[in-house]
Design a protein around this motif. Structure first.
Motif, mmCIF file in Angstrom:
data_model
loop_
_atom_site.group_PDB
_atom_site.id
_atom_site.type_symbol
_atom_site.label_atom_id
_atom_site.label_comp_id
_atom_site.label_asym_id
_atom_site.label_seq_id
_atom_site.Cartn_x
_atom_site.Cartn_y
_atom_site.Cartn_z
ATOM 1 N N LEU A 1 0.805 -1.213 0.000
ATOM 2 C CA LEU A 1 0.000 0.000 0.000
ATOM 3 C C LEU A 1 0.842 1.268 0.000
ATOM 4 C CD1 LEU A 1 -2.830 -1.037 2.490
ATOM 5 C CD2 LEU A 1 -3.051 -0.652 0.030
ATOM 6 N N LEU A 2 2.104 1.169 0.379
ATOM 7 C CA LEU A 2 3.005 2.315 0.275
ATOM 8 C C LEU A 2 3.431 2.579 -1.162
ATOM 9 C CD1 LEU A 2 5.353 1.753 3.351
ATOM 10 C CD2 LEU A 2 3.537 3.468 3.115
ATOM 11 N N ASN A 3 3.091 1.649 -2.061
ATOM 12 C CA ASN A 3 3.481 1.769 -3.461
ATOM 13 C C ASN A 3 2.280 1.937 -4.385
ATOM 14 O OD1 ASN A 3 5.491 1.360 -5.735
ATOM 15 N ND2 ASN A 3 4.084 -0.329 -6.136
ATOM 16 N N LYS A 4 1.203 1.212 -4.091
ATOM 17 C CA LYS A 4 0.017 1.223 -4.936
ATOM 18 C C LYS A 4 -1.137 0.610 -4.159
ATOM 19 C CE LYS A 4 0.203 0.898 -9.994
ATOM 20 N NZ LYS A 4 0.588 0.014 -11.123
ATOM 21 N N GLN A 5 -2.367 0.912 -4.585
ATOM 22 C CA GLN A 5 -3.528 0.326 -3.918
ATOM 23 C C GLN A 5 -4.055 -0.930 -4.619
ATOM 24 O OE1 GLN A 5 -3.514 4.041 -3.690
ATOM 25 N NE2 GLN A 5 -2.637 3.407 -1.749
ATOM 26 N N LEU A 6 -3.363 -1.382 -5.661
ATOM 27 C CA LEU A 6 -3.848 -2.528 -6.431
ATOM 28 C C LEU A 6 -3.943 -3.796 -5.600
ATOM 29 C CD1 LEU A 6 -2.194 -2.283 -9.951
ATOM 30 C CD2 LEU A 6 -4.565 -1.924 -9.323
ATOM 31 N N VAL A 7 -3.135 -3.905 -4.562
ATOM 32 C CA VAL A 7 -3.178 -5.106 -3.726
ATOM 33 C C VAL A 7 -4.553 -5.271 -3.090
ATOM 34 C CG1 VAL A 7 -2.355 -3.996 -1.605
ATOM 35 C CG2 VAL A 7 -1.882 -6.423 -2.012
ATOM 36 N N LEU A 8 -5.290 -4.179 -2.897
ATOM 37 C CA LEU A 8 -6.634 -4.275 -2.331
ATOM 38 C C LEU A 8 -7.578 -4.994 -3.285
ATOM 39 C CD1 LEU A 8 -7.006 -0.725 -0.731
ATOM 40 C CD2 LEU A 8 -6.361 -2.873 0.383
ATOM 41 N N ALA A 9 -7.413 -4.762 -4.593
ATOM 42 C CA ALA A 9 -8.228 -5.467 -5.582
ATOM 43 C C ALA A 9 -7.909 -6.960 -5.573
ATOM 44 C CB ALA A 9 -8.003 -4.879 -6.967
ATOM 45 N N LEU A 10 -6.623 -7.286 -5.428
ATOM 46 C CA LEU A 10 -6.216 -8.691 -5.336
ATOM 47 C C LEU A 10 -6.852 -9.354 -4.121
ATOM 48 C CD1 LEU A 10 -4.420 -11.168 -5.980
ATOM 49 C CD2 LEU A 10 -2.579 -10.028 -4.734
ATOM 50 N N LEU A 11 -6.785 -8.698 -2.969
ATOM 51 C CA LEU A 11 -7.376 -9.256 -1.754
ATOM 52 C C LEU A 11 -8.891 -9.367 -1.869
ATOM 53 C CD1 LEU A 11 -5.285 -7.359 0.942
ATOM 54 C CD2 LEU A 11 -5.000 -9.718 0.190
ATOM 55 N N LEU A 12 -9.523 -8.395 -2.514
ATOM 56 C CA LEU A 12 -10.968 -8.447 -2.697
ATOM 57 C C LEU A 12 -11.357 -9.645 -3.554
ATOM 58 C CD1 LEU A 12 -13.780 -7.254 -2.353
ATOM 59 C CD2 LEU A 12 -13.312 -5.756 -4.318
ATOM 60 N N ALA A 13 -10.601 -9.888 -4.628
ATOM 61 C CA ALA A 13 -10.888 -11.035 -5.493
ATOM 62 C C ALA A 13 -10.760 -12.340 -4.719
ATOM 63 C CB ALA A 13 -9.947 -11.027 -6.697
ATOM 64 N N LEU A 14 -9.704 -12.459 -3.909
ATOM 65 C CA LEU A 14 -9.537 -13.668 -3.098
ATOM 66 C C LEU A 14 -10.663 -13.817 -2.091
ATOM 67 C CD1 LEU A 14 -5.690 -13.404 -2.484
ATOM 68 C CD2 LEU A 14 -6.836 -15.283 -3.669
ATOM 69 N N LEU A 15 -11.068 -12.719 -1.478
ATOM 70 C CA LEU A 15 -12.135 -12.765 -0.479
ATOM 71 C C LEU A 15 -13.460 -13.169 -1.123
ATOM 72 C CD1 LEU A 15 -12.945 -12.275 2.460
ATOM 73 C CD2 LEU A 15 -13.361 -9.880 1.865
ATOM 74 N N VAL A 16 -13.737 -12.633 -2.318
ATOM 75 C CA VAL A 16 -14.971 -12.991 -3.025
ATOM 76 C C VAL A 16 -15.012 -14.486 -3.300
ATOM 77 C CG1 VAL A 16 -16.176 -12.776 -5.243
ATOM 78 C CG2 VAL A 16 -15.373 -10.726 -4.051
ATOM 79 N N VAL A 17 -13.890 -15.045 -3.744
ATOM 80 C CA VAL A 17 -13.831 -16.475 -4.038
ATOM 81 C C VAL A 17 -14.039 -17.290 -2.767
ATOM 82 C CG1 VAL A 17 -12.339 -18.349 -4.829
ATOM 83 C CG2 VAL A 17 -12.399 -16.186 -6.079
ATOM 84 N N LEU A 18 -13.381 -16.912 -1.696
ATOM 85 C CA LEU A 18 -13.498 -17.662 -0.447
ATOM 86 C C LEU A 18 -14.913 -17.586 0.120
ATOM 87 C CD1 LEU A 18 -10.108 -16.641 1.177
ATOM 88 C CD2 LEU A 18 -10.757 -18.945 0.479
ATOM 89 N N LEU A 19 -15.528 -16.403 0.052
ATOM 90 C CA LEU A 19 -16.889 -16.256 0.563
ATOM 91 C C LEU A 19 -17.900 -16.986 -0.307
ATOM 92 C CD1 LEU A 19 -16.903 -12.501 1.650
ATOM 93 C CD2 LEU A 19 -16.800 -14.521 3.129
ATOM 94 N N ALA A 20 -17.633 -17.029 -1.622
ATOM 95 C CA ALA A 20 -18.546 -17.706 -2.537
ATOM 96 C C ALA A 20 -18.585 -19.208 -2.276
ATOM 97 C CB ALA A 20 -18.137 -17.435 -3.984
ATOM 98 N N ALA A 21 -17.506 -19.741 -1.727
ATOM 99 C CA ALA A 21 -17.450 -21.180 -1.442
ATOM 100 C C ALA A 21 -18.316 -21.549 -0.244
ATOM 101 C CB ALA A 21 -16.004 -21.613 -1.201
ATOM 102 N N GLY A 22 -18.718 -20.571 0.565
ATOM 103 C CA GLY A 22 -19.587 -20.846 1.702
ATOM 104 C C GLY A 22 -18.851 -20.852 3.022
ATOM 105 N N PRO A 23 -19.539 -20.614 4.122
ATOM 106 C CA PRO A 23 -18.918 -20.543 5.447
ATOM 107 C C PRO A 23 -18.185 -21.816 5.834
ATOM 108 C CG PRO A 23 -21.163 -19.697 5.511
ATOM 109 C CD PRO A 23 -20.984 -20.322 4.170
ATOM 110 N N ARG A 24 -18.745 -22.962 5.488
ATOM 111 C CA ARG A 24 -18.114 -24.221 5.889
ATOM 112 C C ARG A 24 -16.768 -24.397 5.185
ATOM 113 N NH1 ARG A 24 -21.715 -29.493 5.521
ATOM 114 N NH2 ARG A 24 -22.844 -28.198 7.045
ATOM 115 N N ASP A 25 -16.758 -24.112 3.885
ATOM 116 C CA ASP A 25 -15.506 -24.245 3.148
ATOM 117 C C ASP A 25 -14.503 -23.197 3.602
ATOM 118 O OD1 ASP A 25 -14.239 -25.669 0.757
ATOM 119 O OD2 ASP A 25 -13.948 -23.564 0.237
ATOM 120 N N LEU A 26 -14.997 -21.996 3.924
ATOM 121 C CA LEU A 26 -14.116 -20.934 4.403
ATOM 122 C C LEU A 26 -13.450 -21.340 5.709
ATOM 123 C CD1 LEU A 26 -13.131 -18.006 3.978
ATOM 124 C CD2 LEU A 26 -15.099 -17.252 5.300
#
Length: 497
Positions: free
Chosen positions: A171-196
């Motif tokens: 984040l000291l260089n760019k905010q793009l890492v937030l988009a990467l984390l959001l994509a990972l979070l969306v995938v993990l949440l889409a799998a459901g609480p049990r899989d998470l």
């Protein structure tokens, strides 16, 4: 039977010597070629921004300008000095790619092939040749992906602080890492609480530690952005608007071309391996995060290269199978990828050839012609009457021109350049008493800047001497009698993002 484990001993030995040999060869080649053309416009801007140290700028956080300043102070203000850190970061990127392959079960051959694929990617070589925000971003995002994979594989909560630190530094260089984390979070949440719950470490406290650590590291630049009204969001909006429908339609072809068309089949192998191999089921969130991130970037109008760190990680996952089953094919793939990537991304050809190579990598053409622009500007400055020069102002249309004149201008007798572009607007306006002539420098055909001044006439046009049709070829040097309004009143009207 799952290979998922909890310790480093669950992995195969790291192929340290061959991987570091590849990394060293790539870094050495980048340093050797670093001075072939000249500065890129962004590098000249980073040098200038580094002299105005701050916790943030309207278009970026502080890290890359800081690297530019430290590199210039330590090694000199020349392209090779500025590009030494990018070469070292590229070596780290090669090593991280091999470590990701190892995390996905690759042995010695797969790790070496992953490092070689990374070294043959056009995008990796392009950002390794220049100092840019993308250079550091690629390395640190790969580090984030590696830590995420380790968390998913081992469920070892001790890796959460490492993830937080990596995100904070990113984040000291760019905010793009937030988009990467959001994509990972969306995938993990889409799998459901049990899989998470099954995939992530059970301790709920250390994720909070990771978030706190990331915010602590990034707090100064986040505070700066908040205090200035989040100007980076405005710049991002303009980038999105400039993308248009054509940019979105060409998003995937451009991503493949920038990465290397010859490496896409290896990425497909990686995707198939992660999908079909049950022992790699834990890595599927990283695989599915790539299309999610592509969708986020498409909707946001971002650049095609934003998801490439994830694509590089997926490619690394495919190297084990390719190394075991198709060694001759992998060698041919690497030769073709290396040939295309080096010609497209590195200054191997004469500078005059940049008119051709810039069709694949526009940044090559933007490294040509800056000394010529400074000399053309100096000829225009000579036309300012000597008794009026103390009251005269040198004004440019963009940060590349301002950076070039700040770097080359003093030796030619030029004064400090001013500009309303990006963060340069925050470093102006010209001081009181500068109510005399104004020497403008702007790209050809973009005379809107002249409307704010009286009696404007063109004195010179820039010729880079190489026939390269870049952004500044034909730029105009225009002498005006003075501004229509006092500088404090005019300056806000000249600001451009």
């Amino acid at each position: 039977m799952s290979t998922r484990g909890n310790t480093e001993t669950d992995l195969r030995p790291f192929a340290l010597h061959p991987v570091m040999t590849i990394a060293t060869v790539v870094a050495t080649g980048l340093v050797v070629l670093s001075g072939r053309y000249g500065f890129h416009r962004d590098e000249l801007y980073f040098l200038l921004a580094g002299r105005h140290a701050a916790w943030g700028y309207v278009d970026q956080p502080p890290l890359t300008p800081l690297i530019a300043r430290l590199s210039a102070d330590a090694l000199g203000e020349n392209p090779t000095a500025l590009r030494t850190v990018p070469a070292l970061l590229t070596a780290a990127t090669v090593a991280l790619t091999a470590l990701i392959a190892r995390e996905c079960g690759a042995g010695r051959g797969g790790q070496i092939l992953a490092a070689a694929c990374c070294a043959c990617s056009g995008y990796v070589l392009a950002v390794g040749h220049l100092l840019s925000t993308s250079t550091f971003d690629l390395t640190v995002e790969l580090a984030v992906v590696l830590v995420v994979l380790r968390l998913l594989r081992t469920r070892d909560s001790r890796w959460w602080p490492a993830l937080g630190a990596a995100v904070g530094i990113a984040l000291l260089n760019k905010q793009l890492v937030l988009a990467l984390l959001l994509a990972l979070l969306v995938v993990l949440l889409a799998a459901g609480p049990r899989d998470l719950a099954r995939r992530l470490p059970p301790d709920p406290r250390l994720p909070l530690v990771a978030v706190a650590l990331a915010l602590l590291i990034a707090a100064p630049t986040l505070w700066w952005q908040a205090a200035h009204g989040w100007p980076e969001l405005r710049v991002a909006h303009l980038i999105s608007a400039g993308s248009g429908l054509t940019g979105r339609l060409l998003f995937l072809p451009q991503q493949a071309l920038q990465f290397s068309p010859f490496l896409i089949p290896v990425a497909v192998l990686g995707a198939r391996r992660i999908l079909r191999d049950d022992t790699l089921g834990w890595a599927r969130p990283v695989l599915f995060a790539h299309p999610v991130l592509c969708l986020l970037v498409l909707v946001g109008g971002g650049k095609p290269y934003y998801p490439l760190p994830l694509l590089l990680a997926i490619t690394a996952a495919g190297c084990e199978d390719l190394a075991r089953r198709a060694r001759h094919r992998s060698g041919r793939t690497l030769v073709l990828a290396a040939a295309l990537s080096t010609l497209a991304a590195l200054p191997l050809l004469p500078a005059s050839a940049a008119s051709v190579t810039r069709n694949l990598d526009p940044d090559q053409g933007e490294q040509v012609g800056w000394p010529e622009l400074a000399r053309a500007t100096a000829s225009g400055w000579d036309a300012v009457p000597a008794d009026q020069r103390s009251r005269a102002v040198l004004l440019t249309a963009n940060y590349g021109e301002a950076g070039a004149l700040a770097h080359y201008g003093p030796a030619l007798g030029l004064p400090t350049p001013y500009s309303g572009h990006m963060s340069l607007a925050d470093w102006g306006p010209p001081p009181p008493g500068t109510d005399g002539p104004v020497l403008l420098v702007h790209p050809a055909g973009r005379s809107h800047l002249e409307k704010s001044f009286t009696g404007c006439r063109t004195l010179a046009r820039v010729d880079n001497g190489q026939g390269v049709d870049n952004h500044e070829q034909g730029a105009e040097v225009v002498l005006c009698d003075g501004p229509h309004q006092p500088w404090p009143e005019l300056w806000p009207q000249l600001r451009r993002y």
